[in-house]
Write an enzyme that holds these catalytic residues in place. Structure first.
Site, mmCIF file in Angstrom:
data_model
loop_
_atom_site.group_PDB
_atom_site.id
_atom_site.type_symbol
_atom_site.label_atom_id
_atom_site.label_comp_id
_atom_site.label_asym_id
_atom_site.label_seq_id
_atom_site.Cartn_x
_atom_site.Cartn_y
_atom_site.Cartn_z
ATOM 1 N N SER A 15 8.007 6.710 8.131
ATOM 2 C CA SER A 15 6.563 6.302 8.619
ATOM 3 C C SER A 15 6.721 5.606 9.924
ATOM 4 C CB SER A 15 6.151 5.177 7.664
ATOM 5 O OG SER A 15 5.781 5.838 6.379
ATOM 6 N N LYS A 65 3.932 7.440 12.218
ATOM 7 C CA LYS A 65 2.237 7.011 12.276
ATOM 8 C C LYS A 65 1.927 6.661 13.510
ATOM 9 C CE LYS A 65 1.830 5.904 7.331
ATOM 10 N NZ LYS A 65 3.097 6.540 6.742
ATOM 11 N N TYR A 71 -2.043 -0.040 2.256
ATOM 12 C CA TYR A 71 -1.146 1.103 2.980
ATOM 13 C C TYR A 71 -1.606 2.401 2.334
ATOM 14 C CZ TYR A 71 3.070 3.018 5.484
ATOM 15 O OH TYR A 71 3.701 3.724 6.203
ATOM 16 N N ASN A 100 -0.879 6.508 2.666
ATOM 17 C CA ASN A 100 -0.247 7.757 3.698
ATOM 18 C C ASN A 100 -1.380 8.501 3.953
ATOM 19 O OD1 ASN A 100 2.823 7.239 4.145
ATOM 20 N ND2 ASN A 100 2.217 6.416 1.938
ATOM 21 N N HIS A 112 7.077 -1.311 13.085
ATOM 22 C CA HIS A 112 6.824 -0.484 11.819
ATOM 23 C C HIS A 112 7.996 -0.044 11.188
ATOM 24 C CE1 HIS A 112 4.622 2.031 9.067
ATOM 25 N NE2 HIS A 112 3.517 1.883 9.861
ATOM 26 N N ASP A 134 7.612 10.274 -3.412
ATOM 27 C CA ASP A 134 7.465 9.240 -2.075
ATOM 28 C C ASP A 134 8.933 8.420 -2.283
ATOM 29 O OD1 ASP A 134 7.313 8.390 0.407
ATOM 30 O OD2 ASP A 134 5.711 7.276 -0.184
#
Length: 520
Positions: free
Chosen positions: A62, A65, A153, A155, A288, A482
């Site tokens: 992630s 992102k 959060y 995705n 992150h 995930d």
């Protein structure tokens, strides 16, 4: 600025393989615009004896992102110019549509689509193709909070952004990332490698631990916008050097994605443009983390010290803890101490507004909070408040008051009376969610209860189901498509005036408040 403590940093790097046990990993540090340490250990593939190196490309998960958001700003400038396109991805949405900026800031209120794959019957090892994502995202009718009100959060926010970039530019996002971000930053080998079934450089991600052993992770996910970038440690350190070199340019992409952001009520946001803004041990940082099944990563950038740290492992572990330890060592600082074991803090609570169970467990190192996808740790202070990273807890008249600063959320959870056993027969049966257009079937077997979800991706595996309190159950979900499985799904039972079960409310932190009515 603080001088680099070379000796302490060397000791901290030496300890990483022992503290974060697994097949392999990489770690590196940039100070004052220069790479001052880079380390690789273990194996990229233990079966083939392929060593891990600083050139091995690993999924950065992630962390991708922030690159998606940087590319969006690079190509379109003001995110508001794309707001009218959000409806294309949420055609059935009844609530106020989120803006593109709210997607970037995880303020959309959209339930996480990877969590929802569980409720739609997906198996953890199932292949999830590019074309499988948008129908699930498009099926959303409501959010679990109004857009702009809180942080959660999701995705799917970044999957939408990735699609917007391609549609708006008419170009492949992989080519744009390479041309506009990777090459200018000197990330010589970084690429968008969306298909997790095809790892680069022979690297293998592993599930497990030293107690049960490590086995290759079976991952069939196609990532796009929310993850998917693969980069070596050298690539990531080049990114950190590029950030430092452009630190005084207000128009640099990193400065633009690091700019202050706010919630709809004017409260400053601690997450924006794929970056968390936070404070660790008195240091303000942007950063992150990320997790893909078999991989974990974290990067921290402390602008005031011109210090950056990157850690990536080919197994699941606490990468934030690893990165924070290197920051402390590099600056010669002592790690944050933890309080002694608090008393009378074990408890089971219900956050009625969110429809989620809260569990607190005291141990020798503080209090462990179970609420989100992964547990959080807080320590008790002399004023009776337990504090952690952007989080505080206090007990008040039979309730647990929780303030989650990073989410702009305050919770008052009432204490529950735990039960040792509950009759599962009354809740057995088939239920339908109008929101998801999906089903939940509960089976009672000799006092035990099991649940199976059915939806877009078929009929899923049987999940274990346990009673916690009167009309409060959990469905465990430790593995999902995930890497960050949703955790426990809270199931709240609703009854009519005669006491018959008529409906269930199901939710986890990533996907809250989903109603199921008993099907005929």
């Amino acid at each position: 600025m603080t001088d680099l403590d070379t000796a302490a940093l060397e000791r901290a790097l030496n300890r990483l393989p022992l503290r974060f046990r697994g097949p392999g990993g990489v770690a590196g540090i940039v100070k004052d615009g220069k790479v001052v340490a880079r380390r690789a250990w273990g194996f990229a593939d233990m079966y083939r004896r392929l060593p891990m190196t600083v050139e091995t490309r690993l999924p950065i998960c992630s962390i991708s992102k922030q690159f998606t958001c940087a590319l969006l700003l690079d190509q379109f400038g003001d995110p508001a110019t794309l707001d009218e396109n959000v409806r294309d991805f949420l055609p059935q949405y009844r609530d106020r549509l989120p803006t593109v900026a709210e997607l970037c800031h995880n303020q959309s209120g959209l339930r996480d689509y990877w969590a929802l794959t569980v409720l739609h019957g997906a198996y953890p090892e199932a292949e999830f193709r590019r074309e499988d994502a948008l129908p699930l995202i498009a099926s959303a009718k409501t959010g679990h909070f109004p857009a702009g009100a809180h942080y959660s959060y999701s995705n799917g926010n970044f999957r939408i952004l990735g699609e917007m970039i391609e549609r708006g530019t008419g170009r492949d996002i992989a080519d744009l990332l390479s041309e506009r971000l990777f090459k200018p930053a000197g990330m010589a080998t970084a690429v968008l490698a969306s298909d997790a079934r095809v790892p680069l450089d022979g690297v293998v991600g592993y599930e497990g631990n030293d107690d049960v052993g490590f086995l290759p992770a079976d991952n069939g996910v196609y990532w796009f916008g929310d993850a998917g970038i693969a980069a070596s440690l050298d690539d990531m350190l080049a990114w950190e050097c590029h950030i430092d070199a452009s630190r005084n340019d207000p128009d640099s992409l990193y400065n633009r994605i690091s700019a202050p952001a706010f919630y709809a009520d004017g409260t400053p946001a601690t997450y924006a443009y794929g970056l968390r803004r936070d404070i660790y041990n008195g240091l303000t940082f942007t950063g992150h983390g990320g997790g893909l099944r078999g991989f974990s990563s974290y990067r921290m950038h402390v602008a005031e010290e011109r210090l950056s740290v990157v850690v990536i492992f080919n197994h699941d572990t606490s990468t934030f803890t690893a990165a924070a330890a290197l920051v402390d060592a590099a600056l010669g600082r002592e790690s944050q101490g933890e309080a002694l074991c608090p008393e009378d803090w074990d408890g089971l609570w219900l956050d009625e507004a969110q429809g989620l169970v809260v569990r607190t467990v005291a141990d020798a190192t503080g209090i462990k909070l179970h609420y989100g996808p992964s547990s959080a740790r807080v320590t008790l202070c002399c004023d009776g408040v337990a504090r952690g990273q952007s989080l505080s807890l206090r007990k008040e008249e039979g309730a647990l008051v929780m303030h989650r600063e990073s989410e702009n959320l305050s919770v008052r959870a009432v204490r529950l009376q735990p039960v040792e056993w509950a009759d599962s027969a009354p809740i057995a049966g088939r239920y339908r969610s109008e929101e998801l257009e999906a089903y939940l079937e509960i089976e009672a077997r000799d006092g035990a209860a099991f649940a199976v979800f059915e939806g877009l991706y078929g009929k899923g595996p049987m999940e274990r189901m346990y009673p916690l309190a009167e009309d409060v159950w959990i469905v465990t979900s430790r593995r999902a498509i995930d890497a960050a499985a949703p955790g426990d799904w809270t199931v709240l039972v609703e009854r009519d005036v005669a006491g018959a079960v008529t409906a269930l409310r199901v939710g986890c932190w990533l996907a809250r408040g989903i109603d199921y009515r008993r099907a005929p």
